[in-house]
Design a protein around this motif. Structure first.
Motif, PDB file in Angstrom:
ATOM      1  N   UNK A 106       0.828  -1.211   0.000  1.00 56.16           N
ATOM      2  CA  UNK A 106       0.000   0.000   0.000  1.00 56.16           C
ATOM      3  C   UNK A 106       0.859   1.256   0.000  1.00 56.16           C
ATOM      4  N   UNK A 107       1.934   1.253   0.774  1.00 56.49           N
ATOM      5  CA  UNK A 107       2.824   2.418   0.762  1.00 56.49           C
ATOM      6  C   UNK A 107       3.438   2.579  -0.628  1.00 56.49           C
ATOM      7  N   UNK A 108       3.746   1.458  -1.275  1.00 53.05           N
ATOM      8  CA  UNK A 108       4.303   1.518  -2.633  1.00 53.05           C
ATOM      9  C   UNK A 108       3.270   2.033  -3.622  1.00 53.05           C
ATOM     10  N   UNK A 109       2.037   1.577  -3.463  1.00 53.06           N
ATOM     11  CA  UNK A 109       0.955   2.013  -4.346  1.00 53.06           C
ATOM     12  C   UNK A 109       0.772   3.527  -4.249  1.00 53.06           C
ATOM     13  N   UNK A 110       0.776   4.059  -3.024  1.00 55.83           N
ATOM     14  CA  UNK A 110       0.637   5.511  -2.849  1.00 55.83           C
ATOM     15  C   UNK A 110       1.782   6.230  -3.558  1.00 55.83           C
ATOM     16  N   UNK A 111       2.977   5.667  -3.458  1.00 54.88           N
ATOM     17  CA  UNK A 111       4.138   6.281  -4.124  1.00 54.88           C
ATOM     18  C   UNK A 111       3.946   6.290  -5.639  1.00 54.88           C
ATOM     19  N   UNK A 112       3.541   5.141  -6.216  1.00 58.96           N
ATOM     20  CA  UNK A 112       3.469   5.041  -7.677  1.00 58.96           C
ATOM     21  C   UNK A 112       2.367   5.916  -8.257  1.00 58.96           C
ATOM     22  N   UNK A 113       1.314   6.172  -7.490  1.00 59.17           N
ATOM     23  CA  UNK A 113       0.285   7.093  -7.972  1.00 59.17           C
ATOM     24  C   UNK A 113       0.862   8.505  -8.070  1.00 59.17           C
ATOM     25  N   UNK A 114       1.681   8.847  -7.066  1.00 56.30           N
ATOM     26  CA  UNK A 114       2.250  10.193  -7.005  1.00 56.30           C
ATOM     27  C   UNK A 114       3.441  10.311  -7.961  1.00 56.30           C
ATOM     28  N   UNK A 115       4.278   9.290  -8.005  1.00 59.64           N
ATOM     29  CA  UNK A 115       5.521   9.286  -8.787  1.00 59.64           C
ATOM     30  C   UNK A 115       5.598   7.965  -9.549  1.00 59.64           C
ATOM     31  N   UNK A 116       5.093   7.936 -10.787  1.00 62.88           N
ATOM     32  CA  UNK A 116       5.026   6.658 -11.503  1.00 62.88           C
ATOM     33  C   UNK A 116       6.391   6.012 -11.774  1.00 62.88           C
ATOM     34  N   UNK A 117       7.438   6.821 -11.949  1.00 61.55           N
ATOM     35  CA  UNK A 117       8.751   6.224 -12.194  1.00 61.55           C
ATOM     36  C   UNK A 117       9.751   6.686 -11.139  1.00 61.55           C
ATOM     37  N   UNK A 118       9.640   6.188  -9.922  1.00 68.05           N
ATOM     38  CA  UNK A 118      10.547   6.625  -8.851  1.00 68.05           C
ATOM     39  C   UNK A 118      11.928   6.003  -9.020  1.00 68.05           C
ATOM     40  N   UNK A 119      12.949   6.632  -8.424  1.00 67.87           N
ATOM     41  CA  UNK A 119      14.248   5.963  -8.350  1.00 67.87           C
ATOM     42  C   UNK A 119      14.329   5.242  -7.005  1.00 67.87           C
ATOM     43  N   UNK A 120      15.414   4.503  -6.801  1.00 63.55           N
ATOM     44  CA  UNK A 120      15.513   3.663  -5.599  1.00 63.55           C
ATOM     45  C   UNK A 120      15.442   4.504  -4.323  1.00 63.55           C
ATOM     46  N   UNK A 121      16.006   5.715  -4.356  1.00 64.44           N
ATOM     47  CA  UNK A 121      15.969   6.577  -3.173  1.00 64.44           C
ATOM     48  C   UNK A 121      14.530   6.949  -2.823  1.00 64.44           C
ATOM     49  N   UNK A 122      13.762   7.292  -3.856  1.00 67.86           N
ATOM     50  CA  UNK A 122      12.366   7.668  -3.612  1.00 67.86           C
ATOM     51  C   UNK A 122      11.591   6.482  -3.043  1.00 67.86           C
TER      52      UNK A 122
END
Ligand SMILES: Cc1cc2nc3c(=O)[nH]c(=O)nc-3n(C[C@H](O)[C@H](O)[C@H](O)COP(=O)(O)OP(=O)(O)OC[C@H]3O[C@@H](n4cnc5c(N)ncnc54)[C@H](O)[C@@H]3O)c2cc1C
Ligand code: FES
Ligand code: FES
Lengths: 152, 287
Positions: A106-122
């Motif tokens: 779920x935390x990852x899902x929230x991230x991908x909605x906000x930032x579809x292509x995050x880097x490892x740091x994000x």
């Protein structure tokens, strides 16, 4: 009191004591992907999305969910039709005992909605509130990056 | 869990929240983000008042500075482009230092400022900026400075049924900088020590210096000897170091499960020096 929530896209009315823990309530209603770890905000096992934001269910009382949209891992995908994140967690070997997995998803899902292509740091930053006793985190980060790539 | 809560009320605006607080008195508990309140267990509480829907969730420019509503969640402050330019971003940095991402998604600025613990991060930035707090109570609105708000426990400053509604911080005129530094055992732990510095310079000399220290005592405090040492002087590395040493001398910290007094004292000097150095490094003329 009656609590009106949209759970995994479906409107529901929950009967609850206003001051009871949202974590206990959600589990009692059968959403047992939401895990009880520390019950004090430290571990992230109880992570849910509230209006799209990753939050700790153990730090909310039932009444705070009135009118909100709640997402649990049950709402991400199913065994037959897993969410790309769930598929990637399996493929990358990011699950051992699995206790942290729903919260991580779920935390990852929230991230991908906000930032579809995050880097490892994000990814690491977005998961900084989710503890895992088993994997050492590396494969979890890889899984999120893999899912992002597949979803692009 | 709040075992005996029978109902929850959702005021639409601050005046309504104040009158509900007045009506229910000691039987009422405010829920903002809920991160402390949800674990209250207070058997006397019968009425929950969820203030998170009364508005007060804007970050807006105001008279050359910024006004931040009490219900703004810390994650938004941490990532706000405008606040990143206010006193070097000292408030954003303090908000970013709080807990983990899901904690910052939930914690409100008002909750972090009123429900204060020794290690609370954003109050330190407020003291350094010389911010003001907008209150609303049964007797109307009033504004208090951060120094006054933290001279005692904020709960003693707030009158019964009085709310913190917003924070106002003026942007400095001329060349100014600021920074917040937290030292903790891990990225998500509570502070061993933290410091916030705001500095303003004219003609190569410091004309305004505020250095605030957190995590050492019950309430955050200003290192006034250090501030006096810097004011009127050129901000050389040696002088910043001397100021940080004065903060250490004045800090008289407590020890706890995380660290003992002696180590905390040493870390106060480190965070104070780093905050001052970073504030000098980001000194900027306002456009
Ligand atoms: C695991 C964890 C880690 C944390 N780490 C940190 C950290 O590193 N640094 C840090 O600074 N904080 C940290 N916190 C947050 C801090 O401990 C408090 O929980 C938080 O600041 C409370 O904010 P809230 O919005 O959730 O308030 P709530 O819990 O909803 O409110 C608490 C009380 O504050 C008062 N209150 C709230 N808003 C107002 C208002 N507008 N006017 C008047 N009174 C008000 C009320 O009395 C209310 O009952 C952490 C919390 C947890 C759970
Ligand atoms: S159970 Fe909620 S954070 Fe651990
Ligand atoms: S897989 Fe066991 S806790 Fe993460």
């Amino acid at each position: 009191m009656d609590i009106h929530v949209t759970v995994n896209g479906r409107p529901e009315v929950w009967q609850a004591a206003p001051g009871e823990s949202a974590l206990e309530l959600i589990r009692r209603l059968g959403y047992t992907s939401v895990k009880r770890g520390c019950s004090q905000g430290d571990c992230g096992a109880c992570t849910i999305l509230v209006d799209g934001q990753a939050m700790r269910a153990c730090l909310l009382v039932a009444a705070q969910l009135e009118g909100r949209a709640v997402t649990t891992a049950e709402g991400l995908g199913s065994l037959d039709r897993p969410h790309p994140l769930q598929r990637a967690f399996v493929d990358a070997g990011a699950v051992q005992c699995g206790f942290c997995t729903p919260g991580m998803l779920l935390a990852s899902q929230a991230l991908l909605v906000e930032t579809p292509r995050p880097d490892a740091t994000a990814v690491r930053e977005a998961l900084d509130g989710n503890l895992c006793r088993c994997t050492g985190y590396k494969k979890i980060v890889e899984a999120v990056l893999l899912a992002a790539e597949r979803m692009a | 869990m709040i075992p005996n809560a029978k109902t929850c009320l959702y005021p639409k605006d601050p005046p309504q929240a104040v009158s509900l607080l007045q009506e229910h008195g000691k039987r009422a508990l405010i829920l903002a983000g809920g991160t402390t309140a949800a674990l209250s267990h207070d058997p006397e509480v019968e009425v929950l008042i969820d203030i998170s829907r009364m508005g007060c969730d804007a970050i807006e420019p105001q008279g050359g500075g910024w006004r931040v509503g009490c219900n703004v969640r810390l994650q938004r402050i941490a990532s706000h482009a405008g606040l990143a330019g206010l006193w070097g971003g000292v408030l954003s940095q303090a908000a970013a230092a709080v807990g983990s991402r899901p904690i910052r998604n939930a914690v409100t600025l008002g909750g972090n400022l009123v429900q204060i613990f020794r290690w609370s991060d954003t109050p330190v930035a407020l003291l350094a900026m010389g911010a003001r707090l907008e209150l609303l109570g049964p007797r109307g609105p009033r504004s208090v400075g951060a120094d006054e708000f933290y001279a005692r426990h904020p709960r003693q400053v707030l009158e019964p049924a009085e709310l913190l509604v917003a924070v106002q911080a003026a942007s400095p005129v001329g060349k100014a900088g600021g920074a917040f530094i937290k030292y903790a055992r891990t990225a998500v732990d509570l502070a061993v020590a933290d410091a916030a510095a705001c500095l303003r310079v004219e003609g190569g000399r410091c004309v305004e210096a505020r250095l605030a220290i957190g995590a050492t005592r019950a309430l955050p405090w200003r290192a006034s000897e250090a501030e006096a040492l810097l004011t009127g002087q050129a901000l050389t590395p040696a002088r910043l170091g001397e100021a940080a040493a004065l903060a250490r001398k004045a800090c008289k910290p407590v020890g706890d499960a995380r660290t003992d007094k002696a180590y905390r004292e040493r870390m106060v000097e480190v965070v104070a020096r780093r905050a001052l150095e970073r504030a000098v490094a980001n000194l900027q003329e306002r456009a």
